[in-house]
Design an enzyme around this catalytic site. Structure first.
Site, PDB file in Angstrom:
ATOM      1  N   ILE A  60       0.835  -1.200   0.000  1.00  0.00           N
ATOM      2  CA  ILE A  60       0.000   0.000   0.000  1.00  0.00           C
ATOM      3  C   ILE A  60       0.873   1.254   0.000  1.00  0.00           C
ATOM      4  O   ILE A  60       1.976   1.250   0.547  1.00  0.00           O
ATOM      5  CB  ILE A  60      -0.964  -0.023   1.223  1.00  0.00           C
ATOM      6  CG1 ILE A  60      -2.115   0.955   1.040  1.00  0.00           C
ATOM      7  CG2 ILE A  60      -0.223   0.193   2.535  1.00  0.00           C
ATOM      8  CD1 ILE A  60      -3.284   0.724   2.001  1.00  0.00           C
ATOM      9  N   CYS A  61       0.374   2.306  -0.641  1.00  0.00           N
ATOM     10  CA  CYS A  61       0.993   3.634  -0.589  1.00  0.00           C
ATOM     11  C   CYS A  61      -0.154   4.640  -0.451  1.00  0.00           C
ATOM     12  O   CYS A  61      -1.211   4.295   0.069  1.00  0.00           O
ATOM     13  CB  CYS A  61       1.877   3.890  -1.814  1.00  0.00           C
ATOM     14  SG  CYS A  61       0.990   3.978  -3.382  1.00  0.00           S
ATOM     15  N   ARG A  62       0.022   5.848  -0.920  1.00  0.00           N
ATOM     16  CA  ARG A  62      -1.032   6.853  -0.772  1.00  0.00           C
ATOM     17  C   ARG A  62      -2.213   6.563  -1.701  1.00  0.00           C
ATOM     18  O   ARG A  62      -3.357   6.562  -1.283  1.00  0.00           O
ATOM     19  CB  ARG A  62      -0.476   8.252  -1.043  1.00  0.00           C
ATOM     20  CG  ARG A  62      -1.499   9.351  -0.857  1.00  0.00           C
ATOM     21  CD  ARG A  62      -0.841  10.731  -1.012  1.00  0.00           C
ATOM     22  NE  ARG A  62      -1.795  11.780  -0.730  1.00  0.00           N
ATOM     23  CZ  ARG A  62      -2.504  12.405  -1.663  1.00  0.00           C
ATOM     24  NH1 ARG A  62      -2.358  12.086  -2.941  1.00  0.00           N
ATOM     25  NH2 ARG A  62      -3.359  13.343  -1.326  1.00  0.00           N
ATOM     26  N   MET A  88      -3.880   4.279   0.745  1.00  0.00           N
ATOM     27  CA  MET A  88      -4.311   4.786   2.047  1.00  0.00           C
ATOM     28  C   MET A  88      -5.445   5.799   1.933  1.00  0.00           C
ATOM     29  O   MET A  88      -6.219   5.962   2.882  1.00  0.00           O
ATOM     30  CB  MET A  88      -3.126   5.392   2.803  1.00  0.00           C
ATOM     31  CG  MET A  88      -2.156   4.369   3.362  1.00  0.00           C
ATOM     32  SD  MET A  88      -2.873   3.226   4.575  1.00  0.00           S
ATOM     33  CE  MET A  88      -3.313   4.340   5.918  1.00  0.00           C
TER      34      MET A  88
END
Length: 109
Positions: A60-62, A88
């Site tokens: 996961i990232c932004r 996120m």
């Protein structure tokens, strides 16, 4: 590329957060492993030690771009990895908890 929706993740699923330190400090998923994309190759061993042997690494990232890069790399290395679609931002919008290192309420930068 393998992807998963935030709503399909269960408590206890292994989550790898590849956002940078300032993003992590603002807020992250509780229990996630944090290895920033900028340090990923140098710290790859931390992931291989922590990753489950019997399940996928959810990356996961932004918003999903950086995590897609890491997911593709991991799959090429033979690791069962999936990209968390929307990152996120979707995690927070879905009402999933976002915390700081001290357990307080966090937010997504």
């Amino acid at each position: 590329m393998p992807t998963v929706e935030v709503t399909d993740l269960k408590d206890g699923d292994f989550l790898l957060d590849v956002r940078e330190d300032d993003e992590w400090q603002a807020g992250h998923a509780e229990g996630a492993l944090h290895i920033p994309l900028s340090e990923f190759v140098a710290r790859y061993g931390e992931l291989t030690q922590a990753a489950p042997q019997d399940g996928p690494v959810h990356v996961i990232c932004r918003s999903g771009g950086r995590s897609a890069q890491v997911t593709m790399y991991l799959v090429q290395q033979g690791i069962d990895a999936v990209n968390v679609d929307g990152g996120m931002q979707v995690w927070q919008n879905a009402g999933r908890p976002v915390v700081t290192d001290d357990g307080g309420a966090g937010f997504v930068l």
